[in-house]
Design a protein around this motif. Structure first.
Motif, PDB file in Angstrom:
ATOM      1  N   ILE A   3      49.063 -18.377   9.410  1.00 41.02           N
ATOM      2  CA  ILE A   3      47.723 -18.935  10.121  1.00 41.02           C
ATOM      3  C   ILE A   3      46.563 -18.621  11.208  1.00 41.02           C
ATOM      4  O   ILE A   3      45.377 -18.257  11.130  1.00 41.02           O
ATOM      5  CB  ILE A   3      47.822 -19.877   9.332  1.00 41.02           C
ATOM      6  CG1 ILE A   3      48.354 -19.991   7.542  1.00 41.02           C
ATOM      7  CG2 ILE A   3      46.333 -20.990   9.317  1.00 41.02           C
ATOM      8  CD1 ILE A   3      48.766 -21.570   7.113  1.00 41.02           C
ATOM      9  N   GLU A   4      47.771 -18.888  11.958  1.00 36.72           N
ATOM     10  CA  GLU A   4      46.567 -19.160  13.398  1.00 36.72           C
ATOM     11  C   GLU A   4      46.358 -17.672  13.726  1.00 36.72           C
ATOM     12  O   GLU A   4      44.863 -17.611  14.118  1.00 36.72           O
ATOM     13  CB  GLU A   4      47.970 -19.209  14.316  1.00 36.72           C
ATOM     14  CG  GLU A   4      47.669 -20.647  14.629  1.00 36.72           C
ATOM     15  CD  GLU A   4      49.150 -21.522  15.107  1.00 36.72           C
ATOM     16  OE1 GLU A   4      49.502 -20.576  15.983  1.00 36.72           O
ATOM     17  OE2 GLU A   4      49.129 -22.443  15.986  1.00 36.72           O
ATOM     18  N   GLU A   5      47.067 -16.777  13.477  1.00 42.58           N
ATOM     19  CA  GLU A   5      46.771 -15.129  13.711  1.00 42.58           C
ATOM     20  C   GLU A   5      45.550 -14.826  12.924  1.00 42.58           C
ATOM     21  O   GLU A   5      44.887 -13.336  13.065  1.00 42.58           O
ATOM     22  CB  GLU A   5      47.920 -13.962  13.830  1.00 42.58           C
ATOM     23  CG  GLU A   5      48.559 -14.332  14.253  1.00 42.58           C
ATOM     24  CD  GLU A   5      50.356 -13.542  13.878  1.00 42.58           C
ATOM     25  OE1 GLU A   5      50.378 -12.227  12.715  1.00 42.58           O
ATOM     26  OE2 GLU A   5      51.010 -12.852  14.452  1.00 42.58           O
ATOM     27  N   TRP A   6      45.525 -15.054  11.625  1.00 44.49           N
ATOM     28  CA  TRP A   6      44.542 -15.371  10.792  1.00 44.49           C
ATOM     29  C   TRP A   6      42.952 -15.461  11.358  1.00 44.49           C
ATOM     30  O   TRP A   6      42.068 -15.369  10.632  1.00 44.49           O
ATOM     31  CB  TRP A   6      44.069 -15.361   9.095  1.00 44.49           C
ATOM     32  CG  TRP A   6      45.660 -15.073   8.697  1.00 44.49           C
ATOM     33  CD1 TRP A   6      45.991 -13.066   8.749  1.00 44.49           C
ATOM     34  CD2 TRP A   6      46.612 -14.814   7.269  1.00 44.49           C
ATOM     35  NE1 TRP A   6      47.049 -12.683   8.095  1.00 44.49           N
ATOM     36  CE2 TRP A   6      47.406 -13.940   7.182  1.00 44.49           C
ATOM     37  CE3 TRP A   6      46.804 -15.620   6.960  1.00 44.49           C
ATOM     38  CZ2 TRP A   6      48.095 -14.341   6.626  1.00 44.49           C
ATOM     39  CZ3 TRP A   6      48.091 -16.570   6.088  1.00 44.49           C
ATOM     40  CH2 TRP A   6      48.319 -15.450   5.591  1.00 44.49           C
ATOM     41  N   GLN A   7      43.210 -17.248  12.041  1.00 46.32           N
ATOM     42  CA  GLN A   7      42.090 -17.716  12.428  1.00 46.32           C
ATOM     43  C   GLN A   7      41.788 -16.692  13.244  1.00 46.32           C
ATOM     44  O   GLN A   7      40.653 -16.734  13.209  1.00 46.32           O
ATOM     45  CB  GLN A   7      42.273 -18.992  12.252  1.00 46.32           C
ATOM     46  CG  GLN A   7      43.031 -20.278  11.540  1.00 46.32           C
ATOM     47  CD  GLN A   7      43.585 -21.227  11.349  1.00 46.32           C
ATOM     48  OE1 GLN A   7      44.381 -21.009  13.085  1.00 46.32           O
ATOM     49  NE2 GLN A   7      43.521 -22.315  11.352  1.00 46.32           N
ATOM     50  N   ALA A   8      42.554 -16.777  14.488  1.00 42.03           N
ATOM     51  CA  ALA A   8      41.316 -15.890  15.445  1.00 42.03           C
ATOM     52  C   ALA A   8      41.802 -14.929  14.970  1.00 42.03           C
ATOM     53  O   ALA A   8      40.407 -14.019  15.446  1.00 42.03           O
ATOM     54  CB  ALA A   8      42.543 -15.442  16.498  1.00 42.03           C
ATOM     55  N   THR A   9      41.917 -13.317  13.850  1.00 40.49           N
ATOM     56  CA  THR A   9      41.598 -12.538  13.719  1.00 40.49           C
ATOM     57  C   THR A   9      40.115 -11.963  12.938  1.00 40.49           C
ATOM     58  O   THR A   9      39.253 -11.264  13.344  1.00 40.49           O
ATOM     59  CB  THR A   9      42.134 -11.339  12.904  1.00 40.49           C
ATOM     60  OG1 THR A   9      43.772 -11.710  13.194  1.00 40.49           O
ATOM     61  CG2 THR A   9      42.129 -10.050  12.528  1.00 40.49           C
ATOM     62  N   TYR A  10      40.041 -13.638  11.994  1.00 34.25           N
ATOM     63  CA  TYR A  10      39.053 -13.423  10.952  1.00 34.25           C
ATOM     64  C   TYR A  10      37.643 -14.244  11.947  1.00 34.25           C
ATOM     65  O   TYR A  10      36.887 -14.490  11.644  1.00 34.25           O
ATOM     66  CB  TYR A  10      39.069 -13.758   9.737  1.00 34.25           C
ATOM     67  CG  TYR A  10      40.025 -12.318   9.236  1.00 34.25           C
ATOM     68  CD1 TYR A  10      39.165 -11.166   8.336  1.00 34.25           C
ATOM     69  CD2 TYR A  10      40.945 -12.608   9.242  1.00 34.25           C
ATOM     70  CE1 TYR A  10      40.286 -10.359   8.164  1.00 34.25           C
ATOM     71  CE2 TYR A  10      42.541 -11.518   8.133  1.00 34.25           C
ATOM     72  CZ  TYR A  10      40.922 -10.734   7.787  1.00 34.25           C
ATOM     73  OH  TYR A  10      41.743  -9.802   7.711  1.00 34.25           O
TER      74      TYR A  10
END
Length: 183
Positions: free
Chosen positions: A108-115
């Motif tokens: 989830i943290e990766e998606w938060q950073a990516t988008y």
């Protein structure tokens, strides 16, 4: 022999009893449904369906919902929640649950950073951005679906971890009682 049986594939009416089919349909319900609807989906007689649904209500697996003059049936979502938590506890160690929780949080943290968003809802709002290609739209829709699933899994895992000690203690009590009964 039917053509499907010759091909090595059985239809579910050949491989499952009517009651099993009714239970399978009832367990998969996402909204309240009538006896007629369930009967049709299960390819079972109305009387058999009605009888089986009554049994499932009596066993606490289904709830009866009155909608005007129509009776509908739906799973007991509270029971399903606790069964899912129980399964998580029985099939996983505490450490496995903690590791899965960490992996979900990391994703989830990766998606938060990516988008550059905090929630899947914010990512969903970005779908209206006219500058996105069809591939980017598909990617975001897929991520939204996975994100929502991860949040549900995270919620269940947190509940399982909160109840882990209580379930272990209850299991030990049952074992102690069984041991005393056989002594």
């Amino acid at each position: 022999m039917t053509e499907s049986s010759r091909d090595g594939v059985q239809s579910w009416t050949e491989s499952m009893s009517a009651r099993d089919r009714i239970r399978a349909v009832a367990e998969s319900l996402r909204e309240p449904r009538s006896v007629n609807w369930i009967s049709e989906q299960a390819d079972a007689a109305w009387s058999t369906t009605n009888e089986e649904l009554q049994d499932l209500v009596d066993q606490g697996q289904l709830r009866r919902v009155e909608a005007g003059e129509t009776t509908r049936y739906q799973p007991d979502y509270t029971r399903l929640l606790f069964e899912e938590i129980r399964t998580l506890i029985e099939e996983n160690t505490r450490e496995e649950l903690r590791s899965e929780l960490a992996a979900i949080t990391e994703e989830i943290e990766e998606w938060q950073a990516t988008y550059d968003v905090e929630t899947w809802e914010e990512l969903e709002q970005s779908l209206a951005d006219g500058d996105l290609t069809s591939a980017e739209l598909r990617d975001r829709r897929d991520v939204i679906a996975f994100w929502r699933e991860n949040e549900e899994d995270r919620r269940l895992i947190k509940h399982a971890l909160e109840l882990y000690s209580d379930v272990e203690a209850a299991r030990e009590q049952l074992t102690d009682v069984a041991d005393r009964a056989t002594s």
